[in-house]
Design a protein around this motif. Structure first.
Motif, PDB file in Angstrom:
ATOM      1  N   TYR A   1     -18.296-111.265 116.477  1.00 64.12           N
ATOM      2  CA  TYR A   1     -18.750-110.488 117.639  1.00 64.12           C
ATOM      3  C   TYR A   1     -20.001-109.668 117.321  1.00 64.12           C
ATOM      4  N   LEU A   2     -20.652-110.038 116.230  1.00 64.42           N
ATOM      5  CA  LEU A   2     -21.851-109.303 115.836  1.00 64.42           C
ATOM      6  C   LEU A   2     -23.129-110.043 116.224  1.00 64.42           C
ATOM      7  N   ARG A   3     -23.000-111.239 116.779  1.00 65.38           N
ATOM      8  CA  ARG A   3     -24.213-111.981 117.185  1.00 65.38           C
ATOM      9  C   ARG A   3     -24.670-111.530 118.575  1.00 65.38           C
ATOM     10  N   PRO A   4     -25.888-111.877 118.961  1.00 61.96           N
ATOM     11  CA  PRO A   4     -26.381-111.473 120.288  1.00 61.96           C
ATOM     12  C   PRO A   4     -25.455-111.977 121.390  1.00 61.96           C
ATOM     13  N   ASN A   5     -25.182-111.121 122.346  1.00 66.25           N
ATOM     14  CA  ASN A   5     -24.248-111.498 123.413  1.00 66.25           C
ATOM     15  C   ASN A   5     -24.538-110.710 124.683  1.00 66.25           C
ATOM     16  N   GLY A   6     -23.952-111.167 125.775  1.00 67.70           N
ATOM     17  CA  GLY A   6     -24.137-110.514 127.071  1.00 67.70           C
ATOM     18  C   GLY A   6     -22.925-109.716 127.501  1.00 67.70           C
ATOM     19  N   GLY A   7     -22.017-109.507 126.555  1.00 67.45           N
ATOM     20  CA  GLY A   7     -20.791-108.787 126.873  1.00 67.45           C
ATOM     21  C   GLY A   7     -19.658-109.330 126.033  1.00 67.45           C
ATOM     22  N   ILE A   8     -18.605-108.544 125.909  1.00 65.11           N
ATOM     23  CA  ILE A   8     -17.469-108.943 125.075  1.00 65.11           C
ATOM     24  C   ILE A   8     -16.192-108.572 125.799  1.00 65.11           C
ATOM     25  N   VAL A   9     -15.218-109.459 125.752  1.00 70.74           N
ATOM     26  CA  VAL A   9     -13.902-109.094 126.288  1.00 70.74           C
ATOM     27  C   VAL A   9     -12.832-109.544 125.299  1.00 70.74           C
ATOM     28  N   ILE A  10     -12.012-108.597 124.913  1.00 70.46           N
ATOM     29  CA  ILE A  10     -10.950-108.852 123.931  1.00 70.46           C
ATOM     30  C   ILE A  10      -9.656-108.234 124.446  1.00 70.46           C
TER      31      ILE A  10
ATOM     32  N   GLU B   1     -13.137-100.868 117.002  1.00 72.58           N
ATOM     33  CA  GLU B   1     -14.220 -99.885 117.020  1.00 72.58           C
ATOM     34  C   GLU B   1     -15.475-100.445 116.351  1.00 72.58           C
ATOM     35  N   CYS B   2     -15.302-101.200 115.269  1.00 73.01           N
ATOM     36  CA  CYS B   2     -16.472-101.819 114.631  1.00 73.01           C
ATOM     37  C   CYS B   2     -17.227-102.680 115.629  1.00 73.01           C
ATOM     38  N   ILE B   3     -16.486-103.459 116.395  1.00 77.19           N
ATOM     39  CA  ILE B   3     -17.117-104.352 117.375  1.00 77.19           C
ATOM     40  C   ILE B   3     -17.809-103.540 118.470  1.00 77.19           C
TER      41      ILE B   3
END
Lengths: 350, 350
Positions: A139-148, A165-167
């Motif tokens: 989850y450290l690469r370029p992205n447009g949003g994250i859902v976990i 929290e790291c993410i």
């Protein structure tokens, strides 16, 4: 040419079957086996049918205020919707408008890719490790949003707050949604991080731990800026999503903390006993912190067990999907329901 | 760069204010002045709170079947949602995916352009004639869809079915939505055309004629193909939009045809009397077939009348928009409420 060319064609989410048979044991859609708080029944009884003729409060303040008090945030940090699916759909629509892909686990709630497809949001899935834990570096690469989701569904695994929290901290340019539909069964919420991270949105639901799947109430908590954006989109979609009934019943449920603690603790106890029993029967599973157990058997295939349970009017959930097609997701029911399940499994397996 | 760059920024619809003051006279959001059918109250009283723990029927069949029976169509021709706003929003998302503009009147329900903006649908408005009637030829140019409310809001004017049929027939390549939120007050519905035109979707609501704005129920009727597309998108957004309560209360309302006929007839009678009275007071207005009257005064500005009524705790609706900024939209209330309105207007105007 025809109007059909302009139709948004989608492959919709298929909800778990909702059989309605007398004496069936329904352990397939992660509902609560206990009724909602008695205060909810009271609220329903006290409803003034005449008020039904009036539009409800579009700001849903009755329910928003109750949630704000319960979770010790300001009312402008709370958004409510028609189940957490509605809240999540609105969040995707509001926050995920990048050309970069939205990221979520490969094994997860099966609605995420459906929403992404619906709204034409690019996405990439991040493979869980062999043991179904999340690999944070993904989850450290370029992205447009994250859902976990945490605990994840359908695995039931809880990711430690530190890992999340790291993410969150590593992605200040993306909204990170933590979907805590199942967090109330002895999980640890990321809610305390909300004040610190303006890109964090926490989503929860009344469908599981508050025994109100049929009332359709979900909510999100975040910093006021995020909630305001979400409300803008919501008010551009439907001003009045929450009926008088939802508002009153939801408030009543939130205010009965004792009952909430009691039924969630009871489900946790039953779950822990169920783990022992399932182990004895030859099942293995990630250590669930949710109200379900995601189990695979040492000998018999999951689909076969699923079918044989069904013949006995016991419904669990089977996903015919890569990596998880030998697992059953078993909702934690009452002790009696679980005993009936174990008895059936003994017949089937031994 | 920040996550805010990827936020869908919109100018949301602003719903009419929902004041809640004792003794106020609320004629500003076109609610029904009468309570819902007594059967709705009964349905609420008979709700089994325990069922709340279970997900509702995702196909909403209880309500869909009742509507199908009432409107003499097949259940696969009926779609239900959380108010007609939800139904319309889903319809925009489903059917309006062309690069050509969606067409609707310049003076109309103020949510249409909001949905278009939300979903980034190109649109063009078609100016109503000076007398607020629709100019049918405007809808014969290339387009990506059409939405027309009938009666129109906020004018109250009913367009004859024949005129609408010309538009529907001339646009086989577009879905044509006729928004009949206000059709039950002596209007004529295009529903009989549904079997003939596969591009016609008719949308109605429980918020006005069924006195259930607070329950959030709307529906669409069309050919099975349209309804299936709509359901696919709905199931990609939220499988369970309708709570147990909405389903039961909605069914109860639909089944009480006598009560429905009675309250809608009563509102029509009050409206016709109100027209006479308003005329006497120096107002003029298009000949409304809705549960409101859209009136302008020969001398005093609409905004001023609005403010003076408000001081007297009488709420009507004022739109500060081109062409209609000298009009008030006055919901038809009970006879008593209307008498109070007239008395106040006499004070203000004479």
């Amino acid at each position: 040419m025809s109007f059909e060319e302009n139709v948004r064609k989608v492959i919709p989410y298929v909800p778990g079957e909702q059989p309605n048979r007398p004496n069936m044991i329904k352990l397939n859609t992660n509902e609560c086996p206990y009724p909602p708080s008695p205060r909810v029944e009271e609220a329903l009884q006290n409803l003034d049918a005449d008020r039904m003729r009036l539009y409800p409060d579009p700001t849903a303040s009755e329910l928003v205020n109750a949630l704000a008090a319960r979770y010790q945030v300001n009312p402008d940090q709370v958004f409510v919707g028609v189940g957490s699916d509605d809240v999540l759909a609105m969040s995707f629509l509001t926050f995920f408008n990048s050309e970069k892909p939205v990221l979520f686990p490969d094994i997860t709630y099966s609605f995420y890719d459906v929403w992404a497809d619906l709204f034409r949001i690019p996405y990439q899935t991040c493979p869980l490790r062999e043991d179904f834990t999340i690999c944070g570096e993904d989850y450290l690469r370029p992205n447009g949003g994250i859902v976990i989701p945490n605990p994840n569904a359908p695995t039931g695994l809880l990711e430690p707050v530190d890992n999340l929290e790291c993410i969150i901290a590593a992605n200040p340019d993306s909204v990170v949604i933590i979907d805590e539909a199942y967090v109330d069964f002895d999980g640890e919420s990321v809610l305390p991080l909300v004040d610190q991270y303006e890109n964090l949105l926490v989503v929860q639901t009344f469908s599981k731990s508050r025994a109100m799947a049929g009332a359709r109430i979900g909510f999100a908590i975040g910093q006021p800026k995020l909630i305001a954006y979400l409300n803008d989109v919501k008010f551009s979609f439907n001003s009045y999503t929450m009926s008088h009934v939802s508002l009153a019943a939801g408030k009543a449920a939130v205010e009965d903390e004792t009952y909430f603690q009691e039924i969630t603790a009871r489900i946790v106890r039953t779950r822990e006993r169920a783990k022992e029993e399932l182990r004895t029967l030859g099942f293995s599973f990630p250590d669930s912190k949710a109200n379900f157990i995601f189990a695979t058997h040492e000998r018999m295939g999951a689909k076969e067990i699923f079918d044989r349970l069904r013949e006995r009017d016991i419904y669990v959930r089977y996903f015919n999907k890569p990596r998880i097609d030998d697992y059953l997701r078993i909702t934690v029911g009452t002790d009696e329901q679980m005993e009936a399940l174990f008895a059936a499994l003994r017949e089937i397996l031994l």
